[in-house]
Design a protein around this motif. Structure first.
Motif, PDB file in Angstrom:
ATOM      1  N   TYR A  10      -0.932  12.468  12.604  1.00  0.00           N
ATOM      2  CA  TYR A  10       0.484  12.553  12.241  1.00  0.00           C
ATOM      3  C   TYR A  10       0.887  14.014  12.119  1.00  0.00           C
ATOM      4  CZ  TYR A  10      -0.713  13.876   7.472  1.00  0.00           C
ATOM      5  OH  TYR A  10      -1.175  14.550   6.368  1.00  0.00           O
ATOM      6  N   ASP A  11       2.155  14.273  12.358  1.00  0.00           N
ATOM      7  CA  ASP A  11       2.729  15.610  12.199  1.00  0.00           C
ATOM      8  C   ASP A  11       3.622  15.559  10.965  1.00  0.00           C
ATOM      9  OD1 ASP A  11       4.080  18.006  12.289  1.00  0.00           O
ATOM     10  OD2 ASP A  11       4.854  17.748  14.316  1.00  0.00           O
ATOM     11  N   PRO A  12       3.242  16.232   9.875  1.00  0.00           N
ATOM     12  CA  PRO A  12       4.023  16.130   8.642  1.00  0.00           C
ATOM     13  C   PRO A  12       5.457  16.653   8.778  1.00  0.00           C
ATOM     14  CG  PRO A  12       2.345  17.831   8.441  1.00  0.00           C
ATOM     15  CD  PRO A  12       2.096  17.120   9.734  1.00  0.00           C
ATOM     16  N   CYS A  13       5.721  17.459   9.801  1.00  0.00           N
ATOM     17  CA  CYS A  13       7.061  18.006  10.009  1.00  0.00           C
ATOM     18  C   CYS A  13       7.852  17.243  11.067  1.00  0.00           C
ATOM     19  CB  CYS A  13       6.957  19.477  10.410  1.00  0.00           C
ATOM     20  SG  CYS A  13       6.186  20.495   9.141  1.00  0.00           S
ATOM     21  N   ILE A  19       6.478   8.356   6.214  1.00  0.00           N
ATOM     22  CA  ILE A  19       5.494   7.461   5.592  1.00  0.00           C
ATOM     23  C   ILE A  19       5.530   6.074   6.241  1.00  0.00           C
ATOM     24  CG2 ILE A  19       6.878   6.545   3.672  1.00  0.00           C
ATOM     25  CD1 ILE A  19       3.254   7.856   3.463  1.00  0.00           C
ATOM     26  N   TYR A  20       6.700   5.642   6.687  1.00  0.00           N
ATOM     27  CA  TYR A  20       6.789   4.328   7.331  1.00  0.00           C
ATOM     28  C   TYR A  20       6.163   4.356   8.727  1.00  0.00           C
ATOM     29  CZ  TYR A  20       9.775   3.202   3.428  1.00  0.00           C
ATOM     30  OH  TYR A  20      10.251   3.004   2.161  1.00  0.00           O
ATOM     31  N   ILE A  22       3.657   6.307   9.529  1.00  0.00           N
ATOM     32  CA  ILE A  22       2.216   6.335   9.259  1.00  0.00           C
ATOM     33  C   ILE A  22       1.723   4.926   8.925  1.00  0.00           C
ATOM     34  CG2 ILE A  22       0.419   7.206   7.707  1.00  0.00           C
ATOM     35  CD1 ILE A  22       2.118   9.790   7.459  1.00  0.00           C
ATOM     36  N   LEU A  23       2.463   4.229   8.078  1.00  0.00           N
ATOM     37  CA  LEU A  23       2.073   2.853   7.727  1.00  0.00           C
ATOM     38  C   LEU A  23       2.066   1.951   8.961  1.00  0.00           C
ATOM     39  CD1 LEU A  23       3.813   2.128   4.308  1.00  0.00           C
ATOM     40  CD2 LEU A  23       1.357   2.176   4.779  1.00  0.00           C
ATOM     41  N   GLY A  24       3.000   2.154   9.871  1.00  0.00           N
ATOM     42  CA  GLY A  24       3.020   1.366  11.101  1.00  0.00           C
ATOM     43  C   GLY A  24       1.769   1.600  11.931  1.00  0.00           C
ATOM     44  N   ALA A  25       1.358   2.867  12.032  1.00  0.00           N
ATOM     45  CA  ALA A  25       0.148   3.192  12.787  1.00  0.00           C
ATOM     46  C   ALA A  25      -1.086   2.614  12.098  1.00  0.00           C
ATOM     47  CB  ALA A  25       0.015   4.707  12.931  1.00  0.00           C
ATOM     48  N   VAL A  26      -1.110   2.687  10.767  1.00  0.00           N
ATOM     49  CA  VAL A  26      -2.227   2.116  10.011  1.00  0.00           C
ATOM     50  C   VAL A  26      -2.271   0.605  10.207  1.00  0.00           C
ATOM     51  CG1 VAL A  26      -3.147   1.719   7.683  1.00  0.00           C
ATOM     52  CG2 VAL A  26      -2.272   3.975   8.304  1.00  0.00           C
ATOM     53  N   SER A  27      -1.116  -0.032  10.183  1.00  0.00           N
ATOM     54  CA  SER A  27      -1.042  -1.476  10.382  1.00  0.00           C
ATOM     55  C   SER A  27      -1.642  -1.870  11.725  1.00  0.00           C
ATOM     56  CB  SER A  27       0.418  -1.937  10.302  1.00  0.00           C
ATOM     57  OG  SER A  27       0.537  -3.291  10.659  1.00  0.00           O
ATOM     58  N   LEU A  56      -0.165   9.560   0.822  1.00  0.00           N
ATOM     59  CA  LEU A  56      -1.137   9.989   1.826  1.00  0.00           C
ATOM     60  C   LEU A  56      -2.562   9.873   1.298  1.00  0.00           C
ATOM     61  CD1 LEU A  56       0.509  13.137   3.450  1.00  0.00           C
ATOM     62  CD2 LEU A  56       0.398  10.806   4.335  1.00  0.00           C
ATOM     63  N   GLN A  57      -2.748  10.186   0.036  1.00  0.00           N
ATOM     64  CA  GLN A  57      -4.083  10.087  -0.565  1.00  0.00           C
ATOM     65  C   GLN A  57      -4.553   8.628  -0.560  1.00  0.00           C
ATOM     66  OE1 GLN A  57      -4.291  11.458  -4.623  1.00  0.00           O
ATOM     67  NE2 GLN A  57      -6.501  11.674  -4.549  1.00  0.00           N
ATOM     68  N   ILE A  58      -3.671   7.712  -0.901  1.00  0.00           N
ATOM     69  CA  ILE A  58      -4.003   6.283  -0.905  1.00  0.00           C
ATOM     70  C   ILE A  58      -4.350   5.821   0.513  1.00  0.00           C
ATOM     71  CG2 ILE A  58      -3.033   3.970  -1.253  1.00  0.00           C
ATOM     72  CD1 ILE A  58      -1.377   5.255  -3.595  1.00  0.00           C
ATOM     73  N   ILE A  59      -3.539   6.225   1.485  1.00  0.00           N
ATOM     74  CA  ILE A  59      -3.798   5.846   2.875  1.00  0.00           C
ATOM     75  C   ILE A  59      -5.128   6.419   3.337  1.00  0.00           C
ATOM     76  CG2 ILE A  59      -2.998   6.122   5.253  1.00  0.00           C
ATOM     77  CD1 ILE A  59      -0.106   6.092   4.070  1.00  0.00           C
ATOM     78  N   GLY A  60      -5.434   7.645   2.917  1.00  0.00           N
ATOM     79  CA  GLY A  60      -6.671   8.312   3.307  1.00  0.00           C
ATOM     80  C   GLY A  60      -7.928   7.632   2.805  1.00  0.00           C
ATOM     81  N   GLU A  61      -7.798   6.749   1.836  1.00  0.00           N
ATOM     82  CA  GLU A  61      -8.956   5.995   1.349  1.00  0.00           C
ATOM     83  C   GLU A  61      -9.398   4.948   2.379  1.00  0.00           C
ATOM     84  OE1 GLU A  61      -7.764   4.281  -2.379  1.00  0.00           O
ATOM     85  OE2 GLU A  61      -7.441   6.227  -3.305  1.00  0.00           O
ATOM     86  N   THR A  62      -8.474   4.526   3.222  1.00  0.00           N
ATOM     87  CA  THR A  62      -8.751   3.449   4.185  1.00  0.00           C
ATOM     88  C   THR A  62      -8.891   3.954   5.621  1.00  0.00           C
ATOM     89  OG1 THR A  62      -7.519   1.931   2.757  1.00  0.00           O
ATOM     90  CG2 THR A  62      -7.929   1.206   5.004  1.00  0.00           C
TER      91      THR A  62
END
Length: 70
Positions: A10-13, A19-20, A22-27, A56-62
């Motif tokens: 992901y590109d933070p800028c 965040i949505y 990122i969640l889509g990619a994680v999904s 981001l920290q929570i997502i990084g756990e998975t």
């Protein structure tokens, strides 16, 4: 047996830093591993986060989050 952590770039800028997005990619990544419950739990925890960094920290756990700059 523990599944390998998917890698999410992901590109933070940019739009991929939303965040949505990122969640889509994680999904998508967790669906490929048939980890539906893991994603639902993760999503609920992210929605309760108090900041972007905490989310981001929570997502990084998975998953392995890799920050890129374009």
């Amino acid at each position: 047996m523990k599944k390998e952590k998917p890698v999410i770039e992901y590109d933070p800028c940019g739009p991929s830093g939303n965040i949505y997005a990122i969640l889509g990619a994680v999904s998508q990544a967790l669906r490929k591993q048939r980890r539906y419950t893991d994603f639902n739990t993760l999503r609920d925890r992210v929605f309760e986060a108090q900041s972007y960094e905490e989310a981001l920290q929570i997502i990084g756990e998975t998953v392995n989050l890799v920050e890129i700059h374009k």
